[in-house]
Design an enzyme around this catalytic site. Structure first.
Site, PDB file in Angstrom:
ATOM      1  N   MET A 244      51.222  66.350  31.541  1.00 45.22           N
ATOM      2  CA  MET A 244      51.852  65.660  32.665  1.00 45.22           C
ATOM      3  C   MET A 244      53.226  65.139  32.263  1.00 45.22           C
ATOM      4  O   MET A 244      53.791  64.256  32.921  1.00 45.22           O
ATOM      5  CB  MET A 244      50.969  64.525  33.167  1.00 45.22           C
ATOM      6  CG  MET A 244      49.685  65.017  33.814  1.00 45.22           C
ATOM      7  SD  MET A 244      48.972  63.882  35.027  1.00 45.22           S
ATOM      8  CE  MET A 244      48.710  62.436  34.024  1.00 45.22           C
ATOM      9  N   GLY A 245      53.785  65.700  31.176  1.00 43.10           N
ATOM     10  CA  GLY A 245      55.128  65.306  30.772  1.00 43.10           C
ATOM     11  C   GLY A 245      55.147  64.022  29.972  1.00 43.10           C
ATOM     12  O   GLY A 245      54.133  63.591  29.424  1.00 43.10           O
TER      13      GLY A 245
ATOM     14  N   HIS B   5      55.221  63.453  23.785  1.00 43.30           N
ATOM     15  CA  HIS B   5      55.327  62.779  22.500  1.00 43.30           C
ATOM     16  C   HIS B   5      54.790  63.712  21.415  1.00 43.30           C
ATOM     17  O   HIS B   5      54.462  64.874  21.689  1.00 43.30           O
ATOM     18  CB  HIS B   5      54.561  61.452  22.516  1.00 43.30           C
ATOM     19  CG  HIS B   5      53.164  61.537  23.038  1.00 43.30           C
ATOM     20  ND1 HIS B   5      52.168  62.275  22.424  1.00 43.30           N
ATOM     21  CD2 HIS B   5      52.581  60.991  24.138  1.00 43.30           C
ATOM     22  CE1 HIS B   5      51.041  62.157  23.080  1.00 43.30           C
ATOM     23  NE2 HIS B   5      51.254  61.398  24.148  1.00 43.30           N
TER      24      HIS B   5
ATOM     25  N   HIS C  70      51.560  65.761  22.086  1.00 44.20           N
ATOM     26  CA  HIS C  70      51.739  66.992  22.866  1.00 44.20           C
ATOM     27  C   HIS C  70      52.328  68.103  21.992  1.00 44.20           C
ATOM     28  O   HIS C  70      51.907  69.261  22.067  1.00 44.20           O
ATOM     29  CB  HIS C  70      52.694  66.743  24.044  1.00 44.20           C
ATOM     30  CG  HIS C  70      52.183  65.758  25.050  1.00 44.20           C
ATOM     31  ND1 HIS C  70      52.759  64.517  25.210  1.00 44.20           N
ATOM     32  CD2 HIS C  70      51.176  65.832  25.942  1.00 44.20           C
ATOM     33  CE1 HIS C  70      52.126  63.876  26.180  1.00 44.20           C
ATOM     34  NE2 HIS C  70      51.157  64.647  26.629  1.00 44.20           N
TER      35      HIS C  70
ATOM     36  N   GLN D 242      44.549  63.828  40.552  1.00 40.76           N
ATOM     37  CA  GLN D 242      43.693  63.137  39.587  1.00 40.76           C
ATOM     38  C   GLN D 242      43.958  61.642  39.508  1.00 40.76           C
ATOM     39  O   GLN D 242      43.389  60.944  38.671  1.00 40.76           O
ATOM     40  CB  GLN D 242      43.812  63.773  38.207  1.00 40.76           C
ATOM     41  CG  GLN D 242      45.156  63.607  37.512  1.00 40.76           C
ATOM     42  CD  GLN D 242      45.269  64.515  36.295  1.00 40.76           C
ATOM     43  OE1 GLN D 242      45.310  65.732  36.400  1.00 40.76           O
ATOM     44  NE2 GLN D 242      45.304  63.910  35.112  1.00 40.76           N
TER      45      GLN D 242
ATOM     46  N   LYS E 276      41.870  62.887  22.351  1.00 37.89           N
ATOM     47  CA  LYS E 276      41.913  61.596  23.024  1.00 37.89           C
ATOM     48  C   LYS E 276      41.276  61.683  24.402  1.00 37.89           C
ATOM     49  O   LYS E 276      40.699  60.722  24.906  1.00 37.89           O
ATOM     50  CB  LYS E 276      43.349  61.066  23.130  1.00 37.89           C
ATOM     51  CG  LYS E 276      43.412  59.598  23.582  1.00 37.89           C
ATOM     52  CD  LYS E 276      44.803  59.035  23.421  1.00 37.89           C
ATOM     53  CE  LYS E 276      45.725  59.581  24.487  1.00 37.89           C
ATOM     54  NZ  LYS E 276      45.346  59.113  25.849  1.00 37.89           N
ATOM     55  N   ASP E 277      41.378  62.866  25.014  1.00 34.19           N
ATOM     56  CA  ASP E 277      40.737  63.125  26.301  1.00 34.19           C
ATOM     57  C   ASP E 277      39.477  63.970  26.094  1.00 34.19           C
ATOM     58  O   ASP E 277      39.294  65.011  26.722  1.00 34.19           O
ATOM     59  CB  ASP E 277      41.715  63.834  27.235  1.00 34.19           C
ATOM     60  CG  ASP E 277      42.933  62.975  27.546  1.00 34.19           C
ATOM     61  OD1 ASP E 277      42.748  61.834  27.998  1.00 34.19           O
ATOM     62  OD2 ASP E 277      44.064  63.430  27.319  1.00 34.19           O
TER      63      ASP E 277
ATOM     64  N   VAL F 134      46.511  62.454  17.591  1.00 35.47           N
ATOM     65  CA  VAL F 134      47.678  62.132  16.776  1.00 35.47           C
ATOM     66  C   VAL F 134      47.951  60.638  16.926  1.00 35.47           C
ATOM     67  O   VAL F 134      48.012  60.115  18.044  1.00 35.47           O
ATOM     68  CB  VAL F 134      48.908  62.954  17.204  1.00 35.47           C
ATOM     69  CG1 VAL F 134      50.138  62.534  16.397  1.00 35.47           C
ATOM     70  CG2 VAL F 134      48.624  64.442  17.013  1.00 35.47           C
TER      71      VAL F 134
ATOM     72  N   SER G 122      50.159  58.051  23.389  1.00 39.25           N
ATOM     73  CA  SER G 122      49.861  58.173  24.813  1.00 39.25           C
ATOM     74  C   SER G 122      51.124  57.918  25.599  1.00 39.25           C
ATOM     75  O   SER G 122      51.929  57.040  25.232  1.00 39.25           O
ATOM     76  CB  SER G 122      48.789  57.165  25.234  1.00 39.25           C
ATOM     77  OG  SER G 122      48.665  57.111  26.647  1.00 39.25           O
TER      78      SER G 122
END
Length: 286
Positions: A30-31, A34, A37, A61, A150-151, A177, A186
């Site tokens: 979703m941009g 960091h 990603h 979402q 994390k997800d 990370v 995040s």
């Protein structure tokens, strides 16, 4: 680097790649990118001939009282990072391109996987996730898709979805990370004040405390959850949303850990809701 803004443009690009016999790895985001990603991008580059990254803040979402409007949007900076990382194509559609007038189809994984953790706290969230990810997988023809631990609940949901629907994409989960302090990277960390950022360290600290006790031989789920909750409660700025421990990846209730288990927390630091987790036991290979 190709910048694609419509579903048809992505589909046409993917078809041109497939005609050459090359493989495609997809990194949905979703941009507000960091290092977490970019670690997914690096893993994707090692696993496929071409890498496509989607940058799309998916309205489906977000709940009515969540931060869709305020969610950070930094596409120019994101595109520069992705080009430097060697990404082949970026998919950056507008919401109306993904969900045009008359759009009426959603994908929903039901049952234990979505009824707990963030699914219990964010009704409809995983329906939005499953819908957009399936659409991205179909448009991109991805052989592999990369997501962060994390997800972890999201990963479990998406693996169930592709197994149930027969989608020929491998869902790969990469490790969390963290900053040197332990804070999980995040996009929502940008919402934190300096004091809140310091307070947010309690998430990783509490999980590590439980991990250390687990390593000494403690396998009772109730005890490990209590250890985590007690550590979290020591931080005045932290408001616990949940502390849960389930088998992974099926997210079933357990009393003792005999196989990989997910210890997950969601905590409000000020107005910002943060999530973090750790897998106890042998981690699934990424």
């Amino acid at each position: 680097m190709n910048i694609l803004t419509t579903p048809k443009a992505l589909q046409d690009y993917a078809k041109s790649v497939k005609r050459t016999g090359e493989t495609i790895a997809l990194v949905p985001t979703m941009g507000a990118l960091h290092a977490g990603h970019l670690s997914l991008v690096e893993a994707a580059r090692k696993s496929a001939d071409r890498v496509i990254v989607s940058v799309f803040v998916n309205p489906m979402q977000f709940g009515p009282n969540e931060d869709f409007a305020a969610y950070p949007r930094t596409f120019e900076a994101d595109a520069a990072k992705l080009e430097a990382a060697g990404v082949d194509a970026v998919f950056h559609p507008a919401p109306e391109a993904m969900y045009p007038a008359g759009y009426a189809t959603c994908v929903e994984v039901t049952g234990a996987l979505t009824a707990k953790l963030c699914g219990a706290k964010r009704p409809g969230h995983f329906r939005g996730v499953a819908t957009v990810v399936l659409k991205l997988l179909l448009l991109s023809g991805a052989d592999k898709a990369f997501f962060g631990q994390k997800d972890a609940q999201q990963v479990a949901v998406l693996r169930r979805m592709i197994a149930d629907l027969g989608v020929a994409t491998e869902i790969i989960m990469a490790p969390i990370v963290r900053e040197a302090s332990g804070l999980a990277l995040s996009s929502r960390n940008a919402y934190l004040s300096p004091d809140e950022r310091t307070a947010a360290l309690v998430l990783s600290k509490s999980l590590q405390e439980a991990h250390d006790v687990y390593e000494t031989g403690e396998k009772r789920a109730k005890v490990l959850k209590e250890i985590t909750a007690v550590e979290l409660s020591k931080e005045p700025l932290a408001k616990i949303d949940y502390v849960e421990l389930y088998s992974f990846p099926d997210l079933e209730e357990i009393e003792r850990i005999h196989a990989p288990a997910l210890l997950a927390v969601a905590v409000y630091i000020g107005k910002t809701r943060l999530i973090d987790n750790i897998i106890l036991g042998e981690e699934p290979c990424c």
